[in-house]
Design an enzyme around this catalytic site. Structure first.
Site, PDB file in Angstrom:
ATOM      1  CB  CYS A   5      -1.117   0.487   1.254  1.00  0.00           C
ATOM      2  SG  CYS A   5      -1.765   1.161   1.140  1.00  0.00           S
ATOM      3  CB  CYS A   8       0.406   1.281   4.469  1.00  0.00           C
ATOM      4  SG  CYS A   8      -1.142   0.750   4.406  1.00  0.00           S
ATOM      5  CG  ASP A  31      -2.616  14.861  -5.143  1.00  0.00           C
ATOM      6  OD1 ASP A  31      -2.730  13.837  -4.551  1.00  0.00           O
ATOM      7  OD2 ASP A  31      -1.628  14.738  -6.045  1.00  0.00           O
ATOM      8  CG  HIS A  47      -4.772  -0.159   4.980  1.00  0.00           C
ATOM      9  ND1 HIS A  47      -4.170   0.298   3.496  1.00  0.00           N
ATOM     10  CD2 HIS A  47      -5.789  -1.473   4.323  1.00  0.00           C
ATOM     11  CE1 HIS A  47      -4.957   0.284   2.320  1.00  0.00           C
ATOM     12  NE2 HIS A  47      -5.766  -1.401   2.472  1.00  0.00           N
ATOM     13  CG  ASN A  87     -12.179  10.425  -5.705  1.00  0.00           C
ATOM     14  OD1 ASN A  87     -13.051  10.638  -6.131  1.00  0.00           O
ATOM     15  ND2 ASN A  87     -10.982  10.755  -6.230  1.00  0.00           N
ATOM     16  CG  HIS A 100      -7.048   9.405  -0.298  1.00  0.00           C
ATOM     17  ND1 HIS A 100      -6.619   8.016  -0.632  1.00  0.00           N
ATOM     18  CD2 HIS A 100      -7.366  10.170  -1.393  1.00  0.00           C
ATOM     19  CE1 HIS A 100      -6.910   7.966  -2.098  1.00  0.00           C
ATOM     20  NE2 HIS A 100      -7.430   8.946  -2.438  1.00  0.00           N
TER      21      HIS A 100
HETATM   22  P1  5GP Z   1      -7.440   8.975  -5.209  1.00  0.00           P
HETATM   23  O1  5GP Z   1      -7.574   9.096  -7.577  1.00  0.00           O
HETATM   24  O2  5GP Z   1      -7.047   7.824  -5.534  1.00  0.00           O
HETATM   25  O3  5GP Z   1      -8.626   9.379  -5.089  1.00  0.00           O
HETATM   26  O4  5GP Z   1      -6.271   9.670  -5.224  1.00  0.00           O
HETATM   27  C1  5GP Z   1      -5.039   9.635  -5.126  1.00  0.00           C
HETATM   28  C2  5GP Z   1      -3.789  10.498  -5.047  1.00  0.00           C
HETATM   29  O5  5GP Z   1      -2.850  10.456  -4.701  1.00  0.00           O
HETATM   30  C3  5GP Z   1      -3.941  11.814  -6.272  1.00  0.00           C
HETATM   31  O6  5GP Z   1      -4.483  12.541  -6.266  1.00  0.00           O
HETATM   32  C4  5GP Z   1      -2.246  11.551  -6.512  1.00  0.00           C
HETATM   33  O7  5GP Z   1      -1.869  12.306  -7.725  1.00  0.00           O
HETATM   34  C5  5GP Z   1      -1.735  10.680  -5.255  1.00  0.00           C
HETATM   35  N1  5GP Z   1      -0.717  10.361  -5.603  1.00  0.00           N
HETATM   36  C6  5GP Z   1      -0.563   9.155  -6.131  1.00  0.00           C
HETATM   37  N2  5GP Z   1       0.728   8.797  -5.753  1.00  0.00           N
HETATM   38  C7  5GP Z   1       1.264   9.942  -4.727  1.00  0.00           C
HETATM   39  C8  5GP Z   1       2.670  10.188  -4.104  1.00  0.00           C
HETATM   40  O8  5GP Z   1       3.354   8.466  -4.498  1.00  0.00           O
HETATM   41  N3  5GP Z   1       2.740  10.696  -3.262  1.00  0.00           N
HETATM   42  C9  5GP Z   1       1.797  12.143  -3.163  1.00  0.00           C
HETATM   43  N4  5GP Z   1       1.729  12.705  -2.353  1.00  0.00           N
HETATM   44  N5  5GP Z   1       0.686  11.619  -3.691  1.00  0.00           N
HETATM   45  C10 5GP Z   1       0.392  10.730  -4.261  1.00  0.00           C
HETATM   46 ZN    ZN Z   2      -2.553   1.387   3.272  1.00  0.00          ZN
END
Ligand code: 5GP
Ligand code: ZN
Length: 112
Positions: A5, A8, A31, A47, A87, A100
Site C-alpha cells: 500500500c 502505508c 498531493d 489502513h 473517492n 484519503h
Molecule cells: P485517488 O485517485 O485515489 O482519489 O487519489 C490518489 C491521489 O494520490 C492522487 O491525487 C494522486 O495524485 C496522489 N498520489 C499518487 N501517488 C502519490 C505519491 O507517491 N505521493 C503523493 N504525495 N501523492 C500521490
Molecule cells: Zn494502507
C-alpha cells in the site's frame, strides 16, 4: 499496515512525501499531482480501504480526520474556503485504496 500500500509506506516513512501535519492517528501530505494551488491528502494512519469499509469502532478516527481538516484550514493564507473530496471506488477515480480525503483550496471553485 497493508502490504504493497503506497500510503502505508509513506506513513511508515519508507517512501518520501511532503508532510504538512501529523499526529498519532492522521497524516496530511501534499498531493504529488495537485489539482489546485493547495491540494493535500488527509489520511488516517490505520489502513482503511475506503469509506464503505469504515467500521463503528472507527467513529472516533473519522472525527479526528475532520478535526485535522479544521486545523489545517485555519492555517490557510487568505480565504479559508476549501473543498473536501473522497473517492470511493475506481469508477469515480479512486486509485489508491487506502482511504484519503482530498483537501483543495487556493482557487475559485464553482462546479464539481
Ligand atoms: P485517488 O485517485 O485515489 O482519489 O487519489 C490518489 C491521489 O494520490 C492522487 O491525487 C494522486 O495524485 C496522489 N498520489 C499518487 N501517488 C502519490 C505519491 O507517491 N505521493 C503523493 N504525495 N501523492 C500521490
Ligand atoms: Zn494502507
Amino acid at each position: 499496515m497493508a502490504a504493497d500500500c503506497l500510503f502505508c509506506k509513506i506513513i511508515n516513512k519508507e517512501l518520501p512525501a511532503t508532510i504538512i501535519d501529523e499526529n498519532d492517528d492522521v497524516v496530511v501530505l501534499k498531493d504529488i499531482a495537485p489539482k489546485a494551488p493547495v491540494h493535500y491528502l488527509v489520511i488516517p494512519k490505520k489502513h482503511i480501504k475506503d469509506i464503505q469499509s469504515i467500521q463503528k469502532e472507527d467513529a472516533n478516527l473519522v472525527a479526528k480526520i475532520l478535526f485535522m481538516v479544521q486545523k489545517i484550514s485555519k492555517k490557510l493564507p487568505g480565504s479559508q474556503a476549501f473543498r473536501l473530496i473522497v473517492n470511493n471506488g475506481s469508477d469515480v477515480g479512486q486509485s489508491v485504496f487506502h482511504m484519503h480525503w482530498h483537501f483543495l483550496s487556493g482557487k475559485k471553485m464553482q462546479d464539481f
